[in-house]
Motif scaffolding. Structure first.
Motif, PDB file in Angstrom:
ATOM      1  N   SER A 198      39.946  41.563  43.236  1.00  8.41           N
ATOM      2  CA  SER A 198      40.216  40.176  43.075  1.00  8.41           C
ATOM      3  C   SER A 198      39.025  39.582  41.995  1.00  8.41           C
ATOM      4  CB  SER A 198      40.036  39.233  44.186  1.00  8.41           C
ATOM      5  OG  SER A 198      38.878  39.342  44.828  1.00  8.41           O
ATOM      6  N   VAL A 199      37.667  40.366  42.287  1.00  7.29           N
ATOM      7  CA  VAL A 199      36.710  39.898  41.584  1.00  7.29           C
ATOM      8  C   VAL A 199      36.644  40.572  40.054  1.00  7.29           C
ATOM      9  CG1 VAL A 199      33.940  40.092  41.609  1.00  7.29           C
ATOM     10  CG2 VAL A 199      35.479  39.555  43.970  1.00  7.29           C
ATOM     11  N   ALA A 200      36.864  41.873  40.261  1.00  2.91           N
ATOM     12  CA  ALA A 200      36.606  42.872  39.041  1.00  2.91           C
ATOM     13  C   ALA A 200      37.876  42.025  37.946  1.00  2.91           C
ATOM     14  CB  ALA A 200      37.159  44.102  39.322  1.00  2.91           C
ATOM     15  N   LYS A 201      38.911  41.851  38.424  1.00  2.00           N
ATOM     16  CA  LYS A 201      39.745  41.163  37.390  1.00  2.00           C
ATOM     17  C   LYS A 201      39.462  39.441  36.875  1.00  2.00           C
ATOM     18  CE  LYS A 201      43.767  44.017  38.186  1.00  2.00           C
ATOM     19  NZ  LYS A 201      45.384  43.924  38.376  1.00  2.00           N
ATOM     20  N   THR A 202      38.624  39.072  37.522  1.00  2.00           N
ATOM     21  CA  THR A 202      38.309  37.761  37.274  1.00  2.00           C
ATOM     22  C   THR A 202      36.968  37.261  36.287  1.00  2.00           C
ATOM     23  OG1 THR A 202      39.534  37.073  39.163  1.00  2.00           O
ATOM     24  CG2 THR A 202      37.884  35.350  38.525  1.00  2.00           C
ATOM     25  N   LEU A 203      35.910  37.984  36.917  1.00  4.64           N
ATOM     26  CA  LEU A 203      34.636  37.735  36.328  1.00  4.64           C
ATOM     27  C   LEU A 203      34.721  38.026  34.705  1.00  4.64           C
ATOM     28  CD1 LEU A 203      33.907  37.335  39.230  1.00  4.64           C
ATOM     29  CD2 LEU A 203      31.793  38.771  38.665  1.00  4.64           C
TER      30      LEU A 203
END
Length: 223
Positions: A198-203
């Motif tokens: 969720s984080v890696a794909k968003t930041l």
């Protein structure tokens, strides 16, 4: 397309927006499918102006035609509206209050001071850097030896703070210090968070963030 009355779940935002990243991470953690509508902030859509008539800014979450504004409130709404996945806020009232306190601290202290690191120079920037390092120490004290701010579970405070990991590189280059030296526990926490899909794909890419910051600094005469 941007003015079509939304159905289901819609997020009004821009791609490189740390506040909107909070919402996208929360939606991903809850497994909620949604439509992402990119806003033109120089020519805001009628839908945005209608959905957030008070502040007229992003992000805005629209759920079944009902708008929710301000990213910390949006994340809490997502947690409550989709309770079938692991909660983002703790069940205990005191622990919930503490999570809200530290999320508020991130917005009022960390983000505000981080912005000044990039906007100032000389003695003013040096003072901001000293203040910022003190803020980092306070956050590290709250994190302690825990995996995440809420313990073993990735949660509300993590979601509020983690988009700023993309800005660590800019803080270092603008103010001339090393995040890993100033706040090693916080840097390690950021790396753990980046292991989450969720984080890696968003930041945003830290180097692209710095390019954006550098352009703003040159435009304003800081550089």
């Amino acid at each position: 397309m941007a003015d079509v009355e939304p159905k289901g779940v819609v997020l009004l935002d821009v791609l490189m927006n740390t506040f909107g990243h909070r919402c996208r991470i929360a939606l991903a953690e809850k497994g909620v499918e949604y439509e992402f509508r990119v806003e033109n902030l120089r020519d805001k859509s009628p839908l945005l102006l209608k959905s957030n008539p008070v502040h007229k800014r992003i992000p805005v979450l629209i759920h079944d035609g009902k708008p929710v504004c301000e990213s910390p409130i949006i994340v809490q709404y997502i947690d409550e509206a989709w309770p079938h996945r692991a909660p983002l806020l703790p069940a205990d009232p005191y622990a919930r209050a503490q999570a809200r306190f530290w999320a508020d601290f991130v917005d009022k202290k960390f983000n505000e001071c981080g912005s000044r690191l990039c906007d100032l120079k000389g003695e003013e920037q040096a003072a901001a850097k000293e203040e910022f390092i003190g803020i980092l120490k306070l956050l590290e004290g709250e994190l302690g030896d825990k995996k995440y701010f809420g313990g073993d579970a990735f949660g509300f405070v993590d979601i509020v703070l983690v988009p700023s990991v993309s800005w660590f590189y800019s803080y270092e280059n603008c103010a001339g210090f090393r995040m890993e030296e100033a706040a090693p526990k916080l840097v390690a926490w950021g790396k753990r968070c980046m292991e989450r899909e969720s984080v890696a794909k968003t930041l945003s890419d830290p180097h692209k963030v710095y390019e954006f910051v550098d352009r703003l600094r040159k435009r304003s005469g800081v550089e």
